[in-house]
Design an enzyme around this catalytic site. Structure first.
Site, mmCIF file in Angstrom:
data_model
loop_
_atom_site.group_PDB
_atom_site.id
_atom_site.type_symbol
_atom_site.label_atom_id
_atom_site.label_comp_id
_atom_site.label_asym_id
_atom_site.label_seq_id
_atom_site.Cartn_x
_atom_site.Cartn_y
_atom_site.Cartn_z
ATOM 1 N N ARG A 116 -3.903 15.231 -15.065
ATOM 2 C CA ARG A 116 -3.269 13.915 -15.076
ATOM 3 C C ARG A 116 -3.974 13.010 -16.091
ATOM 4 O O ARG A 116 -5.199 13.067 -16.234
ATOM 5 C CB ARG A 116 -3.421 13.327 -13.674
ATOM 6 C CG ARG A 116 -2.865 11.935 -13.465
ATOM 7 C CD ARG A 116 -1.395 11.946 -13.341
ATOM 8 N NE ARG A 116 -0.872 10.729 -12.716
ATOM 9 C CZ ARG A 116 0.412 10.387 -12.813
ATOM 10 N NH1 ARG A 116 1.277 11.143 -13.480
ATOM 11 N NH2 ARG A 116 0.845 9.306 -12.217
ATOM 12 N N THR A 389 10.693 14.058 -16.163
ATOM 13 C CA THR A 389 9.481 14.834 -16.017
ATOM 14 C C THR A 389 10.004 16.235 -16.076
ATOM 15 O O THR A 389 11.212 16.432 -16.138
ATOM 16 C CB THR A 389 8.831 14.497 -14.657
ATOM 17 O OG1 THR A 389 8.265 13.203 -14.751
ATOM 18 C CG2 THR A 389 7.735 15.465 -14.247
ATOM 19 N N THR A 407 4.579 15.675 -17.518
ATOM 20 C CA THR A 407 5.396 14.496 -17.815
ATOM 21 C C THR A 407 4.776 13.601 -18.873
ATOM 22 O O THR A 407 3.570 13.644 -19.118
ATOM 23 C CB THR A 407 5.588 13.662 -16.521
ATOM 24 O OG1 THR A 407 6.582 12.671 -16.739
ATOM 25 C CG2 THR A 407 4.303 12.988 -16.086
ATOM 26 N N ASN A 409 5.879 10.523 -18.266
ATOM 27 C CA ASN A 409 6.344 9.509 -17.323
ATOM 28 C C ASN A 409 7.813 9.196 -17.582
ATOM 29 O O ASN A 409 8.669 9.937 -17.152
ATOM 30 C CB ASN A 409 5.480 8.251 -17.306
ATOM 31 C CG ASN A 409 5.862 7.369 -16.114
ATOM 32 O OD1 ASN A 409 6.329 7.887 -15.098
ATOM 33 N ND2 ASN A 409 5.694 6.071 -16.222
ATOM 34 N N ASP A 431 2.470 4.037 -13.842
ATOM 35 C CA ASP A 431 2.319 4.587 -12.484
ATOM 36 C C ASP A 431 1.226 3.863 -11.691
ATOM 37 O O ASP A 431 1.096 4.055 -10.483
ATOM 38 C CB ASP A 431 2.018 6.089 -12.530
ATOM 39 C CG ASP A 431 3.301 6.921 -12.562
ATOM 40 O OD1 ASP A 431 4.396 6.350 -12.374
ATOM 41 O OD2 ASP A 431 3.213 8.141 -12.776
ATOM 42 N N SER A 461 3.616 11.233 -7.980
ATOM 43 C CA SER A 461 4.467 11.872 -6.969
ATOM 44 C C SER A 461 4.754 13.328 -7.323
ATOM 45 O O SER A 461 5.471 14.010 -6.589
ATOM 46 C CB SER A 461 5.804 11.134 -6.866
ATOM 47 O OG SER A 461 5.601 9.772 -6.575
HETATM 48 O O1 DON Z 1 3.619 11.075 -11.792
HETATM 49 C C1 DON Z 1 4.652 10.568 -11.387
HETATM 50 O O2 DON Z 1 4.927 10.457 -10.214
HETATM 51 C C2 DON Z 1 5.658 10.085 -12.392
HETATM 52 N N1 DON Z 1 5.002 9.740 -13.631
HETATM 53 C C3 DON Z 1 6.674 11.161 -12.591
HETATM 54 C C4 DON Z 1 7.759 10.714 -13.503
HETATM 55 C C5 DON Z 1 8.992 11.461 -13.306
HETATM 56 O O3 DON Z 1 9.112 12.321 -12.486
HETATM 57 C C6 DON Z 1 10.120 11.106 -14.143
HETATM 58 N N2 DON Z 1 11.214 11.964 -13.836
HETATM 59 N N3 DON Z 1 12.227 12.111 -13.579
#
Ligand code: DON
Length: 577
Positions: A116, A389, A407, A409, A431, A461
């Protein structure tokens, strides 16, 4: 074998299924009971005994399958697929983003790698607030300040160093080739470019590459990315340090800083992925291996499954009656998530208390089977629909498996391609909880435990999971979708382990509750009238929205076959060596 489109409900194909697929797909199991047809059509499925890769882009899945065919293991294939996605799926595939992977070795050891992104050293709690103390619109999503320290390249390298088999160069090679020789832009990529036009065309290099003559690349156009190919060639030859240090890093940082960002070369050089102890969640005979903090996946999945156990016993499957219970459990789990969770390495997160079995049992017991419990706070903004993502799953016949979600994001991150590098930048800073009471891109209103701190990882998430039954691998899955990821994973998991074919489970309509706002999100055209009525009768407010998630999953079947399923909501595909 080529991917075969198959009917997700009946198991009968419009194109003609080979017999083994018909047998594997079954008859759709309990889907009819949940009400509603699969709103987006049929999953793309493939069955093989030799290995399986499922990702958001056919070219990337093929890159992974090519690595399996060359003798690579699941990690080699996952890394090759992830690099290829950075080329052919710029919405979310990346070099300058981050993610998580859960890996199962053939000996049964399950590990979790956290790559991450982190907040740069010069980031601070109030960095997205204006002089008036209010959030500056879009500062945490569309600007250079939104860029968190990337983790993907060192993440993939660390996974490969510890668990890979083939030489690193070989694993990066398919991506480099795709960037150099080019690939055909898909209809979906062309549409996503058009949808993100405003974000993307503010950046000169992005305009030049993806909007020639001012228009988004059309479906079928050949996209060559020579700068990205050079960056990948450097990474292939010199290893991950070619990205995190030296002139590539210097160039990336100079670009970010010249646009007002705070990312530094020290941030990039100092980034480290972290091996974490995966959450091991028991549900009857199943064990779900999930990401711990800084993902909320472990907490949400553990909380919801424990509550369901109290509310409905250890029932398998998902029918109309159990949907109310699932949504109520989600409401309670997200209340905890948003109030208490952040990066456990930088803040105090009382996970022991939140997840104490007695407390989860009490939460489950507080669900009224006849009535929705109002969320205490309502009115946050709604999750938007165009975020991206991406999840990929890999399996080998010896029980090796990788579940990887990565991702930038938002779709295409902050939209900026760094000139000379061909690399898109993330906007992961969004986030974090950027101000008290302010919802992020996904409508999540989070607490100060998740505020920006230098070096901290924003709460996520993303929920790559591996499910086992009595010690044997059963299911690999994950999804994009921001806040909806854990609930998407739960629905597919409950369906696929409850007698539905994997194809049905992936295609079936999805619903979502995240406590705030106090509504049940329902896919347009999904969920039949009977289910909607039963939820309304219990006091739920339903809100229609676009597609929820894009699941790329693999099932280990008892007869030794691996079945891959790509979500009809996207253009992904399975591939086998
Ligand atoms: O880490 C996360 O929860 C978000 N940055 C994920 C973003 C995401 O899933 C966008 N997608 N559809």
């Amino acid at each position: 074998m080529q991917p075969t489109s198959s009917s997700s409900r009946s198991g009968r194909s419009r194109l003609g299924l080979v017999p083994v697929l018909v047998a594997l797909l079954g008859d759709g199991g309990g889907l009819a009971a949940a009400g509603g047809d699969a709103p987006y059509g049929d999953s793309r499925v493939l069955s093989s005994r030799r290995g399986m890769v499922v990702s958001a882009a056919p070219e990337a899945s093929k890159a992974g399958a090519e690595i399996l065919a060359a003798g690579g293991n699941a990690i080699d294939a996952a890394v090759a697929t992830a690099f290829a996605l950075a080329v052919v799926y710029p919405q979310a595939g990346n070099l300058a983003g981050g993610g998580f992977l859960v890996a199962r070795s053939p000996d049964g050891t399950v590990r979790a790698l956290d790559f991450r992104e982190t907040a740069p050293a010069r980031a601070g709690r109030d960095m997205f607030l204006g002089h008036d103390g209010r959030p500056v619109p879009k500062a945490s999503t569309n600007t250079a300040l939104a860029v968190a320290t990337p983790g993907s390249v060192r993440g993939y390298a660390e996974a490969h160093r510890r668990l890979g088999r083939l030489p690193w160069e070989k694993v990066v090679a398919p991506a480099e080739r795709l960037a150099r020789e080019g690939f055909r832009v898909s209809v979906g990529l062309s549409r996503d470019l058009a949808e993100s036009r405003e974000l993307l065309t503010r950046w000169e290099e992005t305009r030049r590459l993806l909007f020639p003559r001012g228009e988004p690349l059309a479906g079928g156009a050949l996209l060559r990315q020579p700068e990205l190919a050079s960056t990948l060639a450097r990474i292939a030859r010199e290893g991950p340090e070619a990205f995190h240090r030296g002139d590539v890093a210097a160039r990336l940082v100079a670009f970010v800083q010249s646009h007002g960002g705070v990312l530094s070369q020290e941030d990039l050089a100092g980034y480290a992925p972290v091996w974490r102890v995966p959450e091991e969640i028991r549900y009857g005979r199943l064990v779900v291996h999930a990401m711990p903090l800084p993902s909320s996946a472990g907490q949400i999945l553990r909380s919801v499954l424990a509550q369901l156990e109290v509310a409905r016993g250890l029932a398998r499957g998902l029918d109309a009656d159990s949907y109310h219970l699932l949504l109520e459990a989600e409401r309670r789990a997200y209340a905890d998530r948003n109030r208490w969770l952040g990066d456990g390495d930088c803040s105090v997160v009382p996970l022991g208390e939140i997840l104490a079995p007695a407390r989860l049992a009490a939460l489950g017991a507080s669900i009224d089977p006849a009535r929705a419990t109002p969320s205490t706070s309502v009115g946050a903004s709604l999750p938007r629909e165009s975020e991206e993502t991406t999840h990929l799953s890999v399996a080998t016949p010896d029980g090796g498996a990788v579940s990887l979600t990565t991702t930038l994001n938002g779709s295409f991150g902050n939209g900026a391609i760094v000139p000379g590098l061909g690399v898109l930048l993330n906007n992961e800073m969004d986030d974090f909880a950027i101000a008290p009471g302010v919802a992020n891109l996904y409508g999540l209103v989070q607490a100060s435990v998740n505020e920006v701190r230098p070096g901290a990882r924003p709460l996520s998430s993303m929920s790559p999971v591996i499910v086992e039954e009595e010690g044997r691998p059963l299911l690999i899955l994950g999804s994009p979708g921001g806040s909806t990821i854990p609930t998407t994973v739960l629905q597919v998991l409950l369906r696929a382990t409850g007698g539905e074919s994997l194809a049905s489970a992936v295609a079936a309509p999805r619903l979502h509750h995240q406590h705030t706002p106090d509504v049940v999100f329902v896919e347009k055209g999904g969920a039949g009238e009977a289910l909607r009525e039963s939820l309304r009768a219990r006091g739920h407010v339903l809100m229609e929205r676009g597609p929820i998630g894009k699941v790329h999953a693999i099932a280990f079947d008892r007869d030794g076959h691996l079945t891959g399923a790509a979500d009809p909501r996207g253009e992904g595909a399975p591939a086998a060596p």
